[in-house]
Design an enzyme around this catalytic site. Structure first.
Site, PDB file in Angstrom:
ATOM      1  N   ASP A 107      14.359  71.507  52.621  1.00 39.50           N
ATOM      2  CA  ASP A 107      13.899  71.962  51.299  1.00 39.50           C
ATOM      3  C   ASP A 107      12.613  71.247  50.883  1.00 39.50           C
ATOM      4  OD1 ASP A 107      15.410  74.037  50.196  1.00 39.50           O
ATOM      5  OD2 ASP A 107      17.104  72.687  49.823  1.00 39.50           O
ATOM      6  N   LYS A 164      21.401  82.730  52.443  1.00 41.12           N
ATOM      7  CA  LYS A 164      20.667  81.852  53.349  1.00 41.12           C
ATOM      8  C   LYS A 164      21.385  81.777  54.711  1.00 41.12           C
ATOM      9  CE  LYS A 164      18.806  79.087  49.553  1.00 41.12           C
ATOM     10  NZ  LYS A 164      18.979  77.898  48.690  1.00 41.12           N
ATOM     11  N   GLN A 197      22.710  72.680  47.989  1.00 43.62           N
ATOM     12  CA  GLN A 197      22.414  73.712  46.989  1.00 43.62           C
ATOM     13  C   GLN A 197      22.459  73.106  45.582  1.00 43.62           C
ATOM     14  OE1 GLN A 197      21.474  76.968  47.620  1.00 43.62           O
ATOM     15  NE2 GLN A 197      21.116  77.093  45.417  1.00 43.62           N
TER      16      GLN A 197
END
Ligand code: NDP
Length: 289
Positions: A120, A53, A97
């Protein structure tokens, strides 16, 4: 043989577009969109995901920083870091994460991320906006699946989309996206999970099947109708170290109209959507100054 939906190539195109938009935003504002990633512990798969990412951010001209915390970190220490990032005007997007170590309640941490920096799209405010059809951010993996359908010219209006899995990260938001009014949606959606009865009878009715179960090669040719379009979200590592999806690619690709590979299908799209959301977050915060 099915048409291969090449997620890698489609994601590369999207990332090129995002890079152009990022450069334009920078010219206009002097601001570089900045994603702060938080990695707790030393799970090798999570470290690989975060690294890819970050690399994707850099290639598209976005800034990325990594905050690494020890596996034994307390929930309150992690919340303190999230709070600092929320209050840092230089940070536009925050990515925590998953999974987090056991001593930490994931919901408490995800709820603490500022809704304006929630790239997200996990915050209840953003999920609420999404469910009302006025999304602030796109949920990365489901939006990646939707973009694959769009870019491959697959009609979703009126189609029966069967989603396998009802997680908050993939299955549920996937169903929300497909049932919305509008282009690349307007589908009739069925969501299946581990308590669903007669699963194969339902999957055989799918015009578009989206598999997100986390069960290696679970979907076989007998479970689909000829001409189905299959999006395989699953990422599973087999005993010999190979990556496989939730779909038995060899048998299903012989009957499907189109199918995504694993790897090289949904995975690269998830990352492209994260970049898009980081740019959106930077725009949002800039417009509120
Ligand atoms: P979860 O484990 O959170 O959810 C799995 C879902 O599948 C649950 O809703 C579960 O039902 C359902 N399920 C499990 N077994 C069965 C079964 N035998 N029959 C019917 N339903 C079943 O997984 P995620 O949604 O987080 O991830 C799914 C997969 O996608 C994983 O392989 C993951 O690695 C991958 N993934 C890939 C991403 C990418 O970018 N490509 C991003 C995120 C995930 P129930 O709710 O009843 O337990």
């Amino acid at each position: 043989m099915a048409q291969l939906i090449d997620g890698k190539a489609i994601a590369t195109r999207l990332r090129g577009r995002i890079a152009e938009q990022t450069a334009e935003f920078q010219r206009q504002t002097g601001v570089t969109p900045h994603l702060a990633a938080v990695l707790v512990g030393d799970d090798p798969a999570s470290a690989v995901y975060v690294r890819s990412k970050q690399r994707a951010c850099e290639h598209a001209g976005l800034r990325s920083t990594l905050h690494r915390l020890d596996a034994g970190v307390s929930q309150s220490e992690l919340l303190t870091l999230v709070d600092q990032l929320n209050n840092d005007a230089d940070v536009h997007g925050i990515l925590v994460q998953l999974p987090l170590p056991r001593q930490i309640a994931e919901t408490a941490v995800l709820d603490a991320v500022s809704p304006l920096k929630d790239v997200d799209c996990f915050h209840p405010e953003n999920v609420g906006l999404l469910s009302q059809g006025r999304p602030r951010f796109q949920p990365c993996t489901p939006a990646g699946c939707q973009a694959l359908l769009k870019e491959s010219g697959i009609e979703t209006a009126g189609a029966h989309v069967v989603v396998l899995g009802r997680s908050e990260i993939v299955g549920k938001p996937m169903a929300l996206l497909m049932v919305q009014k509008g282009k690349t949606a307007d589908a009739t959606v069925t969501v299946c999970h581990s308590r669903t009865r007669n699963l194969s009878a339902i999957t055989r009715q799918a015009d578009i099947l989206i598999a997100a179960l986390g069960r290696p090669q679970f979907v076989t040719a007998e479970m689909v109708q000829p001409g189905v379009v299959v999006i395989d979200v699953g990422i599973n590592r087999t005993a010999d170290g190979a990556l496989v999806g939730d779909v038995d690619f060899a048998s299903v690709s012989a009957v499907a109209r189109a199918i995504t590979p694993v790897p090289g299908g949904v995975g690269p799209m998830t990352i492209a959507m994260l970049l898009q959301n980081t740019l959106t977050a930077a725009r949002l915060q800039q417009s509120r100054r």
